[in-house]
Design an enzyme around this catalytic site. Structure first.
Site, PDB file in Angstrom:
ATOM      1  N   ASP A   9       0.863  -1.177   0.000  1.00 14.79           N
ATOM      2  CA  ASP A   9       0.000   0.000   0.000  1.00 14.79           C
ATOM      3  C   ASP A   9       0.907   1.237   0.000  1.00 14.79           C
ATOM      4  OD1 ASP A   9       0.940   0.199   2.579  1.00 14.79           O
ATOM      5  OD2 ASP A   9      -1.037   0.250   3.537  1.00 14.79           O
ATOM      6  N   HIS A  10       0.309   2.397   0.272  1.00 20.32           N
ATOM      7  CA  HIS A  10       1.081   3.650   0.257  1.00 20.32           C
ATOM      8  C   HIS A  10       2.206   3.632   1.289  1.00 20.32           C
ATOM      9  CE1 HIS A  10      -2.298   3.877   3.000  1.00 20.32           C
ATOM     10  NE2 HIS A  10      -1.621   4.752   3.722  1.00 20.32           N
ATOM     11  N   CYS A  66       3.147  -3.436   4.068  1.00 19.88           N
ATOM     12  CA  CYS A  66       2.334  -2.256   4.351  1.00 19.88           C
ATOM     13  C   CYS A  66       2.961  -1.633   5.596  1.00 19.88           C
ATOM     14  CB  CYS A  66       0.854  -2.608   4.514  1.00 19.88           C
ATOM     15  SG  CYS A  66       0.459  -3.729   5.862  1.00 19.88           S
ATOM     16  N   THR A  68       2.421  -1.808   8.940  1.00 25.71           N
ATOM     17  CA  THR A  68       2.734  -2.802   9.969  1.00 25.71           C
ATOM     18  C   THR A  68       3.032  -4.175   9.392  1.00 25.71           C
ATOM     19  OG1 THR A  68       0.416  -3.445  10.142  1.00 25.71           O
ATOM     20  CG2 THR A  68       1.187  -1.681  11.631  1.00 25.71           C
ATOM     21  N   HIS A  99      10.881 -23.731   7.726  1.00 23.71           N
ATOM     22  CA  HIS A  99       9.849 -24.487   8.448  1.00 23.71           C
ATOM     23  C   HIS A  99       8.460 -24.361   7.838  1.00 23.71           C
ATOM     24  CE1 HIS A  99      12.166 -24.791  12.550  1.00 23.71           C
ATOM     25  NE2 HIS A  99      12.880 -25.209  11.520  1.00 23.71           N
ATOM     26  N   HIS A 134       7.887 -30.705   8.652  1.00 24.13           N
ATOM     27  CA  HIS A 134       7.327 -29.391   8.318  1.00 24.13           C
ATOM     28  C   HIS A 134       6.360 -29.482   7.138  1.00 24.13           C
ATOM     29  CE1 HIS A 134       9.990 -27.665  11.214  1.00 24.13           C
ATOM     30  NE2 HIS A 134      11.047 -28.178  10.603  1.00 24.13           N
TER      31      HIS A 134
HETATM   32  C1  RB5 Z   1      -1.908   2.511   6.578  1.00 25.30           C
HETATM   33  O1  RB5 Z   1      -2.011   3.669   7.308  1.00 25.30           O
HETATM   34  C2  RB5 Z   1      -1.767   1.296   7.480  1.00 25.30           C
HETATM   35  O2  RB5 Z   1      -2.923   1.079   8.198  1.00 25.30           O
HETATM   36  C3  RB5 Z   1      -1.404   0.076   6.678  1.00 25.30           C
HETATM   37  O3  RB5 Z   1      -0.234   0.324   5.964  1.00 25.30           O
HETATM   38  C4  RB5 Z   1      -1.142  -1.184   7.460  1.00 25.30           C
HETATM   39  O4  RB5 Z   1      -0.278  -0.946   8.534  1.00 25.30           O
HETATM   40  C5  RB5 Z   1      -2.327  -1.938   7.851  1.00 25.30           C
HETATM   41  O5  RB5 Z   1      -2.243  -3.066   8.358  1.00 25.30           O
END
Ligand code: RB5
Length: 144
Positions: A9-10, A66, A68, A99, A134
């Protein structure tokens, strides 16, 4: 050389672009499923396309990120043929391949540096699935 499906994503866009250059320099081909800018967007729009590419064999495996890593990993793992592993240090990436035979390496772009990401990618690329017990375990993952 193998083809790698990429998605972000961004929040992961800048890291995705840098890692595409990195794996290209190592000889890998890339299918880039977006996103294509730092404009706010929704990670499932890109994750599903990249997952389809790995499931249908257009790509050998995928790399995704992304902010997180959680949202894009959750999306990828809705696909029965995908085993997406969220890795924030090289040892996790090694074990995800050894694994779990992870076919998507997922990283938290807002929590690791570029150098850390490269080390994670290198660890994943260098590792080999161990099979044996595994394989028995990953065979039990899909919902029938
Ligand atoms: C974007 O702000 C954020 O929510 C996304 O990149 C991600 O961390 C979501 O799981």
């Amino acid at each position: 050389m193998e083809t790698i499906a990429f998605a972000s994503d961004h929040a992961g866009y800048t890291l995705k672009q840098s890692l595409i250059e990195y794996v290209n320099s190592k000889g890998y081909s890339v299918l880039d499923f977006g996103t294509d800018s730092e404009d706010s967007c929704d990670y499932p729009d890109f994750a599903h396309k990249a997952a389809d590419a790995v499931e249908n064999g257009s790509a050998a495996f995928g790399i995704a990120m992304c902010g997180t890593g959680n949202g894009i990993q959750m999306t990828l793992n809705k696909h029965q043929g995908i085993r997406a592993a969220l890795c924030w240090k090289p040892e996790l990436a090694t074990l995800a391949k050894e694994h779990n035979n992870a076919n998507f390496l997922v990283m938290p772009a807002r929590f690791i540096s570029y150098d850390e990401a490269v080390a994670i990618v290198d660890a994943y690329l260098a590792a080999t699935f161990e099979g044996g017990r595994h394989q028995r375990r990953i065979d039990k993952i899909p919902v029938k």
